[in-house]
Write a protein that holds these residues in place. Structure first.
Motif, short mmCIF file in Angstrom:
data_model
loop_
_atom_site.label_atom_id
_atom_site.label_comp_id
_atom_site.label_asym_id
_atom_site.label_seq_id
_atom_site.Cartn_x
_atom_site.Cartn_y
_atom_site.Cartn_z
N LYS A 7 0.82 -1.20 0.00
CA LYS A 7 0.00 0.00 0.00
C LYS A 7 0.86 1.26 0.00
O LYS A 7 0.47 2.28 -0.58
CB LYS A 7 -0.95 -0.02 1.19
CG LYS A 7 -2.04 -1.07 1.07
CD LYS A 7 -3.04 -1.01 2.21
CE LYS A 7 -4.12 -2.06 2.03
NZ LYS A 7 -5.12 -2.03 3.13
N LEU A 8 2.02 1.20 0.61
CA LEU A 8 2.92 2.34 0.55
C LEU A 8 3.39 2.59 -0.88
O LEU A 8 3.43 3.74 -1.35
CB LEU A 8 4.13 2.11 1.47
CG LEU A 8 3.84 2.11 2.97
CD1 LEU A 8 5.09 1.67 3.75
CD2 LEU A 8 3.40 3.49 3.44
N ASP A 9 3.73 1.52 -1.58
CA ASP A 9 4.16 1.67 -2.97
C ASP A 9 3.03 2.17 -3.86
O ASP A 9 3.24 3.00 -4.76
CB ASP A 9 4.69 0.34 -3.50
CG ASP A 9 6.05 -0.02 -2.93
OD1 ASP A 9 6.78 0.90 -2.50
OD2 ASP A 9 6.38 -1.22 -2.89
N LYS A 10 1.82 1.69 -3.61
CA LYS A 10 0.67 2.15 -4.39
C LYS A 10 0.42 3.63 -4.14
O LYS A 10 0.11 4.39 -5.06
CB LYS A 10 -0.56 1.33 -4.03
CG LYS A 10 -1.78 1.64 -4.89
CD LYS A 10 -2.94 0.70 -4.57
CE LYS A 10 -4.15 1.01 -5.46
NZ LYS A 10 -5.29 0.09 -5.17
N ALA A 11 0.55 4.06 -2.89
CA ALA A 11 0.36 5.47 -2.56
C ALA A 11 1.40 6.33 -3.26
O ALA A 11 1.09 7.44 -3.71
CB ALA A 11 0.43 5.66 -1.05
N LEU A 12 2.61 5.82 -3.38
CA LEU A 12 3.68 6.58 -4.02
C LEU A 12 3.36 6.91 -5.47
O LEU A 12 3.76 7.96 -5.99
CB LEU A 12 4.99 5.78 -3.94
CG LEU A 12 6.27 6.48 -4.36
CD1 LEU A 12 6.57 7.66 -3.46
CD2 LEU A 12 7.44 5.48 -4.34
N ASP A 13 2.58 6.06 -6.13
CA ASP A 13 2.23 6.26 -7.53
C ASP A 13 0.87 6.92 -7.72
O ASP A 13 0.33 6.96 -8.83
CB ASP A 13 2.22 4.90 -8.25
CG ASP A 13 3.60 4.26 -8.30
OD1 ASP A 13 4.59 5.01 -8.33
OD2 ASP A 13 3.68 3.02 -8.29
N SER A 14 0.28 7.44 -6.64
CA SER A 14 -1.10 7.95 -6.69
C SER A 14 -1.22 9.35 -7.28
O SER A 14 -2.31 9.77 -7.65
CB SER A 14 -1.69 7.96 -5.28
OG SER A 14 -1.01 8.93 -4.47
N GLY A 15 -0.13 10.09 -7.32
CA GLY A 15 -0.19 11.49 -7.74
C GLY A 15 -0.44 12.45 -6.60
O GLY A 15 -0.60 13.66 -6.82
N ALA A 16 -0.46 11.96 -5.37
CA ALA A 16 -0.67 12.83 -4.21
C ALA A 16 0.54 13.74 -4.02
O ALA A 16 1.68 13.36 -4.27
CB ALA A 16 -0.88 11.99 -2.95
N ASP A 17 0.27 14.95 -3.55
CA ASP A 17 1.35 15.89 -3.27
C ASP A 17 2.14 15.49 -2.04
O ASP A 17 3.32 15.81 -1.91
CB ASP A 17 0.79 17.30 -3.07
CG ASP A 17 0.19 17.87 -4.34
OD1 ASP A 17 0.64 17.49 -5.44
OD2 ASP A 17 -0.73 18.71 -4.24
N ALA A 18 1.49 14.82 -1.11
CA ALA A 18 2.15 14.36 0.11
C ALA A 18 1.55 13.02 0.52
O ALA A 18 0.36 12.76 0.31
CB ALA A 18 1.97 15.37 1.24
#
Length: 290
Positions: free
Chosen positions: A14-25
């Motif tokens: 889930k951390l890796d998926k979040a990294l690719d989400s486009g979120a600013d933070a």
């Protein structure tokens, strides 16, 4: 920052998926999304993630939500993650300026021990999760130069005050929670930091999320937290100023610059005063910070 996405600190996938989400933070979570028996594992997983990605070009900002002071876990959380130099710490259940100051002192010690510049680690406190915290909002201005913004939460406040629900039948916040939201917005303004709206729990209801983002931006919020990667694009779109917004802001700033000392200028048939200038300057400064 427009979007801040929570990711469980104990789940590499889930951390890796979040990294690719486009979120600013990203907010790497050691608190609510981690079971009590998994705290040590989450610290190690989060520290390893920080170490791996902090040097990547174009990465999002990396914040860590530690456990609240009253759990007795905060010091262990900081000891685990600070050697990997997160960009900031999210402090839950922050009861005003004293808690922010306490965290600031702890961060200064860690920065000195690992050779980071003093003050480089920012603080984003969640400041409405208890009734006591709501009454302490006026102590936040001036509490620390580390403040990156203020944000609020409704779920823990629901439990604290014994509310049966925090939204009415239409999905709008009920009175106590609307009050907490609005007071937090005013506290952020008084502290001269960004106001970050809380999460929208219905992660499949993107239309409802978009509506809440529009209302938040209308009221003065500049960003929103997310609990699912699918929410990020909606939040980014809502809090990204349009070309028209930016052009208008630049025109307002230019008009006042061309007429130094004046209190009112005319643009496109409208008379604008100093509050309009302040609003335009804030918008341009926020865009400039990324």
């Amino acid at each position: 920052m427009r979007s801040l996405l929570f990711a469980p600190g104990d789940t590499p996938r889930k951390l890796d998926k979040a990294l690719d989400s486009g979120a600013d933070a990203l907010i790497l979570d050691l608190e609510d999304s981690v079971a009590p028996t998994a705290k040590a594992e989450a610290r190690a997983t989060t520290a390893a993630f920080l170490k791996r990605v902090r040097g990547e070009a174009g990465r999002p900002r990396l914040y860590v939500r530690v456990n609240a002071f009253d759990t007795g876990l905060t010091d262990d959380d900081l000891a685990a993650v600070m050697p990997e130099a997160p960009d900031g710490i999210v402090l839950p259940k922050a009861a005003g300026g004293p808690d922010v100051g306490r965290l600031s002192v702890a961060l200064a010690v860690h920065e000195a021990e690992i050779g980071l510049p003093d003050g480089v680690t920012r603080i984003l406190p969640i400041v409405t999760e208890t009734a006591r915290a709501v009454f302490a909002l006026d102590s936040l201005p001036g509490s620390s130069p580390r403040l990156a913004g203020l944000t609020w939460g409704a779920e823990d406040l629901s439990a604290d005050i014994g509310a049966e629900t925090n939204r009415d039948g239409s999905g709008a916040w009920t009175g106590p929670f609307r009050l907490a939201r609005d007071l937090m917005l005013l506290a952020a303004t008084a502290a001269q930091v960004d106001a970050v709206d809380t999460v929208y729990a219905g992660f499949r209801d993107l239309d409802g999320l978009a509506r809440e983002c529009r209302e938040a931006r209308r009221d003065g919020f500049v960003a929103k937290m997310a609990i699912h990667p699918a929410q990020v694009a909606v939040i980014n779109a809502a809090f990204t100023p349009s070309d028209e917004d930016l052009a208008r802001a630049r025109a307002v700033v230019a008009a006042f610059a061309a007429n130094p000392g004046t209190g009112v200028v005319g643009i496109d048939g409208q008379m604008l005063d100093r509050p309009h200038l302040l609003r335009a300057e804030r918008l341009l400064a926020r865009v400039g910070r990324g």
